[in-house]
Scaffold this motif. Structure first.
Motif: not given
Length: 334
Positions: A181-198
């Motif tokens: 759950l915590i990892n999902n919350i962090l992933d969601l935060s990164r996606l919303e902030a445009g900071m997710m690395r692909f």
């Protein structure tokens, strides 16, 4: 001749010519010739004078005509100036009215946009508050359970081995769920902030879906029915692990007593993959906070790669619909 002399020069001259004719009949030719010459001279002078008079009259009429033409021309110029001024004034007024209308419409649109943005901000703040409240509950409850059971195991109380094993399994499962759950919350935060690395690479989608289904089947003991084009491969330039996580989320929550089905189709151009997942709990309403977060993560990942991710909750059999861009190739071509 005395009578005509004071009345009319022309009649007097004609009478003078008659006089010369009478003199000629009397045989006085020399004197008659002199009189005729004089009469002709006078007649020519009279004609010239008459012609000059007519010429002056024509000149006067011509001058009057020119003055009239000049007056009419000036009047036309004045009319043209007035009409041009009116046309320019009408155009200026029209432009001003159009500009005012557009400015007013733009102002109304800006006000409507500001109201919409304000409403969206209020809704976002409300959703954020609900999200934080739900997340706090979703985190605090399993955390309290982990801490309580851990303290119980660490205490000096006498606990039977079977009960200790059961408590340890609960702690492990709850800890794992809490970390997920915590990892999902962090992933969601990164996606919303445009900071997710692909990390992009060419991925064969049919095989990736089969791998996700196989892993889920082994873990849950449920069979997943996949229907996809045969003798073909679909390649997409995408982040394979992130996409695998999307399908893992879809396949992890299955409706009790129902078989999970995956229907895969390709458009006529072979450039878009259309996937429908039936039997997943993520397609239903009244989802848990963890499911809502996973759905949002899936949607944002698929949207990042120009795809579509939708929950068809209104359908008779609810399903998740998603699309992926890529290229279809046959085995021979591959």
């Amino acid at each position: 001749m005395a009578l005509f002399h004071s009345v009319s020069d022309i009649d007097y001259n004609e009478a003078f010519a008659k006089h010369a004719e009478i003199i000629h009949l009397m045989g006085r030719d020399v004197e008659a010739l002199q009189l005729l010459k004089r009469a002709k001279t006078v007649r020519d002078s009279l004609q010239i004078e008459l012609l000059n008079t007519q010429t002056e009259q024509v000149k006067s009429i011509h001058d009057v005509y020119l003055l009239q033409q000049e007056k009419e021309r000036n009047y036309r110029y004045l009319q043209i100036i007035i009409i041009s001024f009116l046309i320019v004034s009408i155009i200026a007024i029209t432009v001003f009215i159009v500009y005012t209308y557009r400015a007013r419409r733009k102002l109304e649109r800006d006000e409507a946009e500001m109201r919409r943005m304000t409403d969206e901000v209020e809704l976002a703040n409300s959703a954020k508050e609900r999200f934080l409240s739900n997340i706090s509950t979703s985190i605090s409850q399993p955390l309290d359970e982990v801490v309580g059971n851990s303290l119980l195991l660490a205490s000096e109380r006498q606990i039977e081995d079977q009960q200790r094993v059961a408590i340890s399994e609960v702690v492990n499962k709850t800890s794992s769920d809490l970390m997920q759950l915590i990892n999902n919350i962090l992933d969601l935060s990164r996606l919303e902030a445009g900071m997710m690395r692909f990390i992009l690479s060419d991925v064969e989608i049919f095989s990736l879906i089969q791998d996700a289904a196989t892993g889920t089947s082994i873990g849950n003991g449920r069979k997943i029915n996949i229907v996809c084009p045969q003798s073909a491969l679909f390649w997409s330039h995408i982040d394979g692990p992130r996409l695998l996580n999307v399908f893992n989320n879809l396949f992890a929550f299955v409706i009790s007593g129902k078989e999970l089905q995956v229907a895969i189709e390709v458009n006529q151009e072979g450039t878009e993959l259309m996937i429908k997942v039936y039997g997943t709990l993520l397609a239903h309403q009244n989802l848990s906070q963890d499911m809502i977060i996973r759905n949002e993560i899936n949607r944002m990942i698929i949207s990042h790669f120009k795809g579509v991710y939708e929950s068809k909750t209104e359908a008779q059999t609810p399903y998740i619909y998603l699309t992926l861009k890529g290229n279809l190739t046959s085995f021979d071509q591959n």
